[in-house]
Design an enzyme around this catalytic site. Structure first.
Site, PDB file in Angstrom:
ATOM      1  N   CYS A 287       0.818  -1.218   0.000  1.00 21.83           N
ATOM      2  CA  CYS A 287       0.000   0.000   0.000  1.00 21.83           C
ATOM      3  C   CYS A 287       0.850   1.266   0.000  1.00 21.83           C
ATOM      4  O   CYS A 287       1.356   1.693   1.045  1.00 21.83           O
ATOM      5  CB  CYS A 287      -0.919  -0.023   1.229  1.00 21.83           C
TER       6      CYS A 287
ATOM      7  N   CYS B 262      -0.544   4.113   2.096  1.00 20.50           N
ATOM      8  CA  CYS B 262      -0.316   3.985   3.548  1.00 20.50           C
ATOM      9  C   CYS B 262       1.146   4.251   3.905  1.00 20.50           C
ATOM     10  O   CYS B 262       1.428   4.892   4.905  1.00 20.50           O
ATOM     11  CB  CYS B 262      -0.655   2.571   4.028  1.00 20.50           C
ATOM     12  N   ASP B 263       2.074   3.732   3.104  1.00 11.83           N
ATOM     13  CA  ASP B 263       3.474   3.686   3.532  1.00 11.83           C
ATOM     14  C   ASP B 263       4.430   4.526   2.687  1.00 11.83           C
ATOM     15  O   ASP B 263       5.612   4.631   3.020  1.00 11.83           O
ATOM     16  CB  ASP B 263       3.972   2.221   3.502  1.00 11.83           C
TER      17      ASP B 263
END
Ligand code: NAP
Length: 314
Positions: A136, A139-140
């Site tokens: 992701c 997200c990261d």
């Protein structure tokens, strides 16, 4: 403990599940939505959704799901968290089994979506989550500011992840097993035209490097045309090679194909062989897999559930 009886239990909170909730809610069925570990489904890990009808400027994936949730709630949807482990259809109302309880339901809409697929190469599992391997970028991605990273895959997800990562990373190596992207033309052109994205064609991952150090240091790849192996130095590896349908808890109760996707009965996309049990969204669609098609299936499943209940003791 007295049993909990419901008109409609919806398993899943992605586009399919929440659209089913809006429709069954508006039909006064007071649906119960069971939320798993990633409420909102895959769109919550997407940045901009550019192709959902009605949003000419695009819409943030997380915001879209919040809106759907709110809209379903407005029509009487209730939410409970819970992990479904099985379904018993031997007696009606059917029994939805959760880790900690059971719920009896007259109709069930299964909209459990799909989860990211991993490559399975050595080092991937060991360094997954917080150690450099992830699925992701939204997200990261911000953890990889000014670093080199690798994206594995050649579809829209891979192109989207790579483009998102251009905001942070210095260089993004896009490792693909063929020499052209599967992604839609617009996404592929955008990704390949970006100066930070460097395609690595005809190459498959061999191992994720850095297990001993406890952090990703690179990806060993093999060129399928020459057989040569090399290591791409990188701090982050973003795996974007498609998805696996989340259908395991229903194995043996709802039919699946050889890839594990639910198979609908007859001409319908959403009816299963068990009356009153419906499927919708990415768990049952390996062809289109779009937010809007998932929403459409959720709508169809809700209408089927409502009609069936009206005829069979709603
Ligand atoms: P996908 O279209 O199935 O693409 C998966 C990619 O991973 C393919 O390029 C495939 O290679 C490669 N791959 C599969 N298994 C592999 C393995 N074991 N090792 C190495 N490479 C492997 O999946 P997706 O990109 O997640 O997209 C899924 C659906 O969502 C599609 O319908 C897509 O259009 C849609 N989507 C849309 C958007 C958007 O419109 N913004 C964004 C994301 C996804 P091959 O090409 O050789 O098969």
């Amino acid at each position: 403990m007295s049993a909990q009886f419901e008109n409609t239990v919806i398993v899943g909170t992605g586009c399919a599940g929440l659209t089913a909730a809006i429709y069954t809610g508006r039909a006064n069925l007071s649906p119960l939505v069971l939320e798993g570990i990633l409420p909102g489904g895959q769109l919550t890990t997407t940045s901009e959704v550019e192709n959902f009808p009605g949003f000419p400027e695009g819409v943030d994936g997380f915001q879209l799901m919040q809106n759907l949730r709110k809209q379903a709630k407005k029509f009487g949807t209730r939410y409970e968290s819970g992990s479904v482990t099985g379904l018993d259809v031997s007696q009606w109302p059917y029994t939805v089994k959760l880790t900690d309880r059971e719920i009896r339901a007259k109709t069930i809409i299964i909209a459990t979506g799909a989860s990211p697929r991993l490559t399975g190469v050595p080092g991937e599992k060991e360094l997954y989550g917080g150690k450099g391997v992830t699925t992701c970028a939204t997200c990261d991605g911000a953890f990889y500011r000014s670093m080199d990273v690798v994206v594995i895959g050649g579809g829209d997800s891979a192109a989207e992840e790579a483009l998102f990562l251009t905001r942070f990373a210095s260089k993004i190596y896009l490792v693909h097993r063929r020499d052209s992207l599967r992604a839609s033309k617009i996404m592929a052109d955008r990704a390949l035209a970006h100066p930070k994205i460097k395609p690595v064609w005809d190459s498959v991952p061999v191992s994720v490097e850095g297990v001993k150090e406890g952090a990703v240091s690179g990806l060993k790849v093999k060129n399928l045309k020459t057989g040569a192996e090399s290591i791409i130095a990188a701090k982050g590896i973003f795996v974007a090679i498609g998805h696996v349908p989340n259908t395991a808890p229903f194995k043996g109760v709802v039919d699946t194909n050889d890839q594990g996707y639910f198979v609908a009965t007859g001409l319908s996309q959403v009816k299963t062989k068990t009356p009153g049990v419906y499927v919708a969204g990415d768990c049952a669609d390996h062809v289109y897999r779009q937010a809007v098609t998932a929403a459409g299936m959720g709508c169809a499943a809700a209408i089927e559930a409502e009609r069936w209940l009206a005829e069979h003791g709603g």
